[in-house]
Write a protein that holds these residues in place. Structure first.
Motif, PDB file in Angstrom:
ATOM      1  N   THR A 195      -4.009   4.046   4.902  1.00 17.03           N
ATOM      2  CA  THR A 195      -4.924   2.907   4.899  1.00 17.03           C
ATOM      3  C   THR A 195      -6.059   3.166   5.880  1.00 17.03           C
ATOM      4  N   GLY A 196      -7.290   3.028   5.403  1.00 22.67           N
ATOM      5  CA  GLY A 196      -8.439   3.226   6.274  1.00 22.67           C
ATOM      6  C   GLY A 196      -8.856   4.665   6.455  1.00 22.67           C
ATOM      7  N   GLN A 209      -0.725   4.176  16.106  1.00 23.15           N
ATOM      8  CA  GLN A 209      -1.182   3.066  16.949  1.00 23.15           C
ATOM      9  C   GLN A 209      -1.707   3.583  18.293  1.00 23.15           C
ATOM     10  N   GLY A 221      -4.948   5.457  17.768  1.00 22.70           N
ATOM     11  CA  GLY A 221      -6.012   4.509  17.470  1.00 22.70           C
ATOM     12  C   GLY A 221      -6.533   3.813  18.712  1.00 22.70           C
ATOM     13  N   THR A 247     -14.892  -1.291   9.427  1.00 28.24           N
ATOM     14  CA  THR A 247     -13.811  -1.974  10.123  1.00 28.24           C
ATOM     15  C   THR A 247     -13.315  -1.117  11.290  1.00 28.24           C
ATOM     16  N   ASP A 271     -10.333  -0.324  11.824  1.00 28.12           N
ATOM     17  CA  ASP A 271      -9.354   0.604  11.263  1.00 28.12           C
ATOM     18  C   ASP A 271     -10.024   1.885  10.785  1.00 28.12           C
ATOM     19  N   LYS A 300      -9.669   5.653  12.454  1.00 29.40           N
ATOM     20  CA  LYS A 300      -8.921   6.605  11.631  1.00 29.40           C
ATOM     21  C   LYS A 300      -9.768   7.769  11.141  1.00 29.40           C
TER      22      LYS A 300
END
Length: 413
Positions: free
Chosen positions: A93-94, A197, A200, A230, A232, A236
């Motif tokens: 995702t992202g 996490q 990030g 975003t 994210d 990423k």
């Protein structure tokens, strides 16, 4: 009869092909599973498989013929990555690999000009200097040493971190995060989530710092050009560049050295000795090693079929089916690569698909190829007596990981 109709008479094969009863993919070495060559040469070239994703069986179709694989990778309008993200073993995702169309082009466009062939050519002197520095460290350590940890990983990690602007003191942490992030088994999913996490959070702080204090690096470029994306996507994008930028290339260096020392070639006891006598063959040899021993483990990411379609081979697919394009099978299609299992440094042309094809062609392909060729060329020139410090069969290969490679590669000289 469509592939879906054949399911009633065909048993689905568990994928990846080396997965064990615990759901962990455990490749025994650098050689690809014999299924790849078999499926590329026989039958329809479209094989019903099943994967375990989040503990649930997910049926899919493995696409094995060269022309069919190119079609799947080329046609984002028919074969969607976004619609298949739930079937990925890694959370994308992202991340560009999980995007289609305009979104993918927009995010990729943020950094793509820094990875073109001319841009990478301008980095050649820097990569050569980095390789020489790491070789000096390796020699000072003395044998035996771990070629992966003591040479290949520092070389490739420093190269991509230099481009991004990651401070030297923080780089070792990225190896730990990267190893966890790329784990693709059920047993390590929580560790992968924690690694993503933590990476990030770190990278978001770096991007925020660049917004207030720009620097001549890729993090500054991302901080400015992707500011409207975003959070994210912003964090990423450098994650994918960092992890993909060193993990695949470092493992290619180690894997290729293992292969060169464990395979005879023509009238030479090993392919390494052949290259010592024929250094001009290095570039072609690397291309052939990329074809046969890709470090991408267990094929390309899945795609969802958005409309009924007929592949170039004549196989018909229905909207809604999940497909996985296999570059490892395509690289063994005898219609494109005669005698495909034979390692041939004179193979020409050699249009392998190990870096993908179409819109998702590997962004770092030129940089990775430069690093591999630089590393192998330097080792051949400066350490011609390099050899494995253990028997080839004693080398342990990483399990439950999306990148194929040895856990370590003991060498001496």
């Amino acid at each position: 009869m469509t592939v879906a109709d054949q399911e009633t008479t065909t048993t689905r094969i568990r994928h990846p092909f080396h997965v064990d009863d615990e759901g962990v993919n455990r490749p025994p070495g650098p050689d690809k599973h014999p299924y790849y060559g078999h499926f590329a040469a026989t039958g329809s070239g479209v094989v019903p498989i099943v994967r375990q994703i989040n503990g649930e069986p997910v049926p899919a179709l493995l696409i094995c013929r060269y022309a069919d694989v190119k079609e799947v990778l080329r046609r984002q309008d028919i074969f969607s990555r976004t619609a298949a993200r739930h079937a990925d073993p890694i959370d994308l995702t992202g991340i560009m690999l999980g995007m289609d169309g305009a979104e993918h082009a927009r995010v990729r466009g943020t950094v793509k000009d820094r990875f073109t062939r001319p841009a990478v050519h301008d980095l050649a002197a820097r990569i050569e200097a980095e390789a020489a520095e790491q070789l000096a460290v390796l020699r000072a350590r003395g044998g035996p040493a771990d070629l992966l940890a003591d040479f290949a990983i520092p070389l490739t990690l420093h190269a991509i971190c230099d481009l991004l602007g990651v401070p030297p003191a923080d780089r070792a942490q990225f190896r730990r995060w990267g190893d966890a992030y790329l784990a693709d088994s059920e047993l390590t999913r929580d560790e992968a989530a924690r690694a993503a996490q933590e990476m990030g959070g770190y990278l978001w702080a770096q991007l925020e710092r660049r917004r207030g204090c720009p620097a001549p690096d890729l993090l500054t470029r991302i901080a400015a050009a992707a500011a409207d994306e975003t959070v994210d996507i912003q964090v990423k994008l450098p994650i994918s560049l960092l992890v993909g930028g060193w993990e695949t290339t470092a493992n290619s260096i180690a894997t290729f050295v293992h292969v060169l020392h464990s395979r005879p070639y023509r009238d030479h006891p090993t392919a390494w000795e052949y290259l010592l006598d024929h250094p001009a063959k290095l570039d072609a040899a690397v291309t052939e090693l990329e074809r046969l021993y890709s470090t991408a483990n267990a094929d390309n990411m899945p795609r969802r079929v958005l409309a009924d379609v007929t592949l170039p081979s004549g196989a018909r697919l229905r909207a809604g089916e999940l497909v996985i394009a296999s570059h490892d099978a395509a690289n063994r299609d005898p219609g494109v690569f005669p005698d495909p299992e034979r390692m041939d440094f004179d193979r020409d042309p050699n249009p392998h698909l190990s870096f993908g094809y179409g819109p998702h062609y590997c962004l770092g392909a030129h940089l990775g190829a430069l690093e591999v060729r630089t590393a192998l060329g330097l080792l051949l020139r400066e350490l011609p007596g390099l050899r494995l410090a253990v028997q080839p069969g004693e080398v342990r290969w990483k399990a439950g990981h999306s990148i194929l490679g040895p856990e370590e590669l003991p060498v001496r000289w």
